[in-house]
Design a protein around this motif. Structure first.
Motif, PDB file in Angstrom:
ATOM      1  N   GLU A 242       0.836  -1.205   0.000  1.00 53.83           N
ATOM      2  CA  GLU A 242       0.000   0.000   0.000  1.00 53.83           C
ATOM      3  C   GLU A 242       0.872   1.257   0.000  1.00 53.83           C
ATOM      4  N   ILE A 243       1.925   1.239   0.787  1.00 49.42           N
ATOM      5  CA  ILE A 243       2.823   2.399   0.837  1.00 49.42           C
ATOM      6  C   ILE A 243       3.509   2.596  -0.508  1.00 49.42           C
ATOM      7  N   GLY A 244       3.961   1.490  -1.108  1.00 53.68           N
ATOM      8  CA  GLY A 244       4.630   1.589  -2.402  1.00 53.68           C
ATOM      9  C   GLY A 244       3.743   2.199  -3.470  1.00 53.68           C
ATOM     10  N   ALA A 245       2.452   1.881  -3.444  1.00 55.64           N
ATOM     11  CA  ALA A 245       1.531   2.441  -4.442  1.00 55.64           C
ATOM     12  C   ALA A 245       1.321   3.933  -4.232  1.00 55.64           C
ATOM     13  N   ARG A 246       1.418   4.391  -2.991  1.00 55.04           N
ATOM     14  CA  ARG A 246       1.133   5.791  -2.695  1.00 55.04           C
ATOM     15  C   ARG A 246       2.345   6.706  -2.829  1.00 55.04           C
ATOM     16  N   VAL A 247       3.544   6.148  -2.870  1.00 55.40           N
ATOM     17  CA  VAL A 247       4.737   6.993  -2.966  1.00 55.40           C
ATOM     18  C   VAL A 247       5.253   7.095  -4.394  1.00 55.40           C
ATOM     19  N   GLU A 251       8.519   9.752  -6.089  1.00 54.81           N
ATOM     20  CA  GLU A 251       9.792   9.082  -6.340  1.00 54.81           C
ATOM     21  C   GLU A 251      10.954  10.052  -6.563  1.00 54.81           C
ATOM     22  N   PRO A 252      10.783  11.133  -7.352  1.00 54.44           N
ATOM     23  CA  PRO A 252      11.920  12.068  -7.509  1.00 54.44           C
ATOM     24  C   PRO A 252      12.394  12.649  -6.184  1.00 54.44           C
ATOM     25  N   VAL A 253      11.455  13.016  -5.319  1.00 53.92           N
ATOM     26  CA  VAL A 253      11.829  13.565  -4.013  1.00 53.92           C
ATOM     27  C   VAL A 253      12.517  12.498  -3.167  1.00 53.92           C
ATOM     28  N   LEU A 254      11.997  11.291  -3.189  1.00 60.18           N
ATOM     29  CA  LEU A 254      12.589  10.215  -2.398  1.00 60.18           C
ATOM     30  C   LEU A 254      14.025   9.936  -2.820  1.00 60.18           C
ATOM     31  N   GLU A 255      14.287   9.940  -4.128  1.00 58.19           N
ATOM     32  CA  GLU A 255      15.649   9.704  -4.599  1.00 58.19           C
ATOM     33  C   GLU A 255      16.597  10.808  -4.135  1.00 58.19           C
ATOM     34  N   GLN A 256      16.112  12.045  -4.129  1.00 65.49           N
ATOM     35  CA  GLN A 256      16.964  13.145  -3.674  1.00 65.49           C
ATOM     36  C   GLN A 256      17.206  13.074  -2.175  1.00 65.49           C
ATOM     37  N   VAL A 257      16.174  12.743  -1.403  1.00 61.99           N
ATOM     38  CA  VAL A 257      16.328  12.675   0.052  1.00 61.99           C
ATOM     39  C   VAL A 257      17.281  11.548   0.439  1.00 61.99           C
ATOM     40  N   THR A 259      19.951  10.822  -0.862  1.00 61.93           N
ATOM     41  CA  THR A 259      21.355  11.220  -1.005  1.00 61.93           C
ATOM     42  C   THR A 259      21.940  11.710   0.315  1.00 61.93           C
ATOM     43  N   ILE A 260      21.096  11.928   1.328  1.00 64.08           N
ATOM     44  CA  ILE A 260      21.590  12.298   2.657  1.00 64.08           C
ATOM     45  C   ILE A 260      22.210  11.063   3.304  1.00 64.08           C
ATOM     46  N   PRO A 261      23.439  11.152   3.825  1.00 60.89           N
ATOM     47  CA  PRO A 261      24.044   9.985   4.487  1.00 60.89           C
ATOM     48  C   PRO A 261      23.177   9.493   5.639  1.00 60.89           C
ATOM     49  N   GLY A 262      22.958   8.187   5.692  1.00 54.92           N
ATOM     50  CA  GLY A 262      22.169   7.597   6.762  1.00 54.92           C
ATOM     51  C   GLY A 262      20.686   7.489   6.469  1.00 54.92           C
ATOM     52  N   VAL A 263      20.231   8.046   5.353  1.00 56.88           N
ATOM     53  CA  VAL A 263      18.808   8.029   5.008  1.00 56.88           C
ATOM     54  C   VAL A 263      18.587   7.007   3.900  1.00 56.88           C
ATOM     55  N   GLY A 264      17.925   5.898   4.241  1.00 60.02           N
ATOM     56  CA  GLY A 264      17.544   4.893   3.255  1.00 60.02           C
ATOM     57  C   GLY A 264      16.139   5.149   2.750  1.00 60.02           C
ATOM     58  N   ARG A 265      15.633   4.206   1.977  1.00 58.66           N
ATOM     59  CA  ARG A 265      14.322   4.409   1.356  1.00 58.66           C
ATOM     60  C   ARG A 265      13.197   4.476   2.393  1.00 58.66           C
ATOM     61  N   THR A 319      11.437   9.949  16.100  1.00 61.93           N
ATOM     62  CA  THR A 319      11.963   8.585  16.042  1.00 61.93           C
ATOM     63  C   THR A 319      12.678   8.330  14.722  1.00 61.93           C
ATOM     64  N   VAL A 320      12.080   8.774  13.624  1.00 60.90           N
ATOM     65  CA  VAL A 320      12.684   8.582  12.304  1.00 60.90           C
ATOM     66  C   VAL A 320      13.998   9.348  12.210  1.00 60.90           C
ATOM     67  N   LEU A 321      14.015  10.577  12.686  1.00 62.04           N
ATOM     68  CA  LEU A 321      15.240  11.376  12.627  1.00 62.04           C
ATOM     69  C   LEU A 321      16.345  10.771  13.497  1.00 62.04           C
ATOM     70  N   THR A 322      15.963  10.207  14.636  1.00 65.61           N
ATOM     71  CA  THR A 322      16.959   9.564  15.499  1.00 65.61           C
ATOM     72  C   THR A 322      17.585   8.359  14.802  1.00 65.61           C
ATOM     73  N   GLU A 323      16.767   7.555  14.129  1.00 63.97           N
ATOM     74  CA  GLU A 323      17.302   6.415  13.382  1.00 63.97           C
ATOM     75  C   GLU A 323      18.239   6.891  12.276  1.00 63.97           C
ATOM     76  N   ALA A 324      17.839   7.946  11.574  1.00 68.43           N
ATOM     77  CA  ALA A 324      18.686   8.474  10.503  1.00 68.43           C
ATOM     78  C   ALA A 324      19.995   9.024  11.060  1.00 68.43           C
TER      79      ALA A 324
END
Length: 413
Positions: A242-247, A251-257, A259-265, A319-324
């Motif tokens: 469901e998440i994959g269909a909505r993002v 996709e262009p924004v996700l690919e750019q984000v 590029t930040i070290p520590g940030v996966g998909r 929580t997400v930022l702490t993981e990143a």
């Protein structure tokens, strides 16, 4: 204090009812107030919307009460030009005047004069994505909690599988557990079910699988726990689809984000779900950091600055930022890793995580706002940003702290 909005309404929202106080122009320059109470079911909210339209209301304000504000907000956002969700901490009234009608009238006054600021509510597609990403995290956390419960049952049966395998839910572990549930008790046969690198540990497995596992007791518990884990795995797989269909549109924004070290998909998707992709809502990166609660507050009085604690922002975003930040700290040759270790040596791990989270949040704002990739400053940026004189002075100061004297001689021109 001048009037800002001629027709406005304050809403005091509860589980079963919502109290609406409409303020409108009255006779001789005064303001009239009319209060009505509506049910929060579909018919009641539709009646509320119809009444506000008849009253020509252009701005509505409501307190963020649990989750009860959501259906009211969602119905009105398509019918009223401005719908404001307000922080409850900003709506304090005079003590002793706490009633539903009084609260609605007070909110209407604050909204009328613009004395409060609306909270950020993302558009509907981002809200849906946020619901899915948060539910996915809940499922993963529940699965994580289920594994130690399974381990406790095996320890109760004196089955030391976790002492040999890194985790009990590998293919080898599942094969062994399934055989035990089928009634197999011979440790030699059970150990021979191991696969891959586990086969080099067959002697240790044989010793670990000697136990008092009883199918009528431990087997019932293990079977239910494995079924629960399998159910959660299936649910996670479905929510991922469901998440994959909505993002797909992001996709262009996700690919750019990413590029930040520590940030996966997955972290990039969570950042988009929690913050959105419209940075016009936050005029500067500082506004975004303040909204997220990833920066210190101001607390000064009488010319004295006191400790400014961070605001209570979104727990999911923090929580997400702490993981990143933790992932970025483990990278090699990056600015984020160098900044993390520099602060940790002086202020400790928690301060370093907070500072690195702030760095990632600022980078996210610039990437989305300017439509650019992340550009790493390099691990030596803190040194390069200083001029030669500042670097010399810093090094001289460090040597003098060791009890030595330094004389700096500049080469002849």
């Amino acid at each position: 204090m001048e009037d800002v909005v001629e027709f406005c309404v304050g809403l005091d929202v509860h589980r079963d009812t919502v109290v609406a106080a409409v303020r409108r122009p009255g006779r001789r320059g005064k303001r009239d107030v009319e209060t009505r109470t509506f049910l929060t079911d579909s018919s009641g909210l539709l009646a509320l919307g119809d009444w506000l339209i008849d009253e020509h209301v252009t701005r509505a304000g409501m307190e963020s009460t649990g989750v009860y504000w959501k259906p009211v907000f969602y119905l009105l956002e398509d019918r009223i030009p401005e719908v404001w969700l307000l922080n409850a901490a900003h709506l304090k009234n005079v003590p002793g005047r706490k009633t539903d009608v009084g609260d609605a009238a007070w909110i209407a006054q604050l909204v009328e004069h613009g004395l409060v600021r609306p909270s950020f509510v993302p558009p509907s597609p981002i809200r849906e994505l946020r619901d899915f990403t948060r539910h996915r995290r809940t499922l993963i956390e529940e699965r994580t909690r289920a594994i130690p419960r399974l381990e406790k049952v095996l320890q109760d049966a004196d089955v030391k599988l976790s002492s040999v395998a890194s985790t009990i839910l590998t293919k080898s572990g599942r094969a062994i557990l399934n055989a035990m549930l089928a009634g197999e008790a011979d440790p030699v046969v059970l150990a021979d079910l191991s696969l891959g690198r586990m086969r080099s540990k067959i002697p240790q497995l044989q010793d670990a699988l000697h136990g008092t596992f009883r199918v009528s007791h431990h087997g019932v518990l293990v079977k239910q726990m494995l079924a629960h884990i399998d159910f959660l795995d299936e649910q996670i797989e479905q929510i991922d689809a469901e998440i994959g269909a909505r993002v797909m549109e992001y996709e262009p924004v996700l690919e750019q984000v990413q590029t930040i070290p520590g940030v996966g998909r997955k972290i990039a998707i969570s950042l988009v779900a929690e913050i959105g992709v419209d940075m016009s809502v936050f005029p500067t990166p500082a506004h975004l950091a303040s909204w997220a609660g990833i920066c210190p507050g101001n607390n000064a009085s009488g010319g004295k600055a006191r400790s400014g604690r961070t605001r209570h922002g979104s727990i999911a975003l923090r929580t997400v930022l702490t993981e990143a930040a933790q992932s970025a700290a483990r990278t090699k040759g990056t600015y984020l890793a160098a900044h993390f270790h520099s602060i940790r040596s002086r202020r400790g791990t928690f301060k370093a995580i907070g500072a690195t989270s702030h760095d990632i949040l600022v980078a996210y704002w610039y990437i989305v706002h300017d439509d650019v990739d992340y550009i790493d400053l390099g691990p030596d940026w803190a040194v390069r940003r200083q001029g030669p004189e500042q670097q010399i002075a810093r090094l001289v100061h460090q040597i003098e702290k060791l009890g030595r004297e330094v004389t700096v001689t500049m080469p002849a021109a």
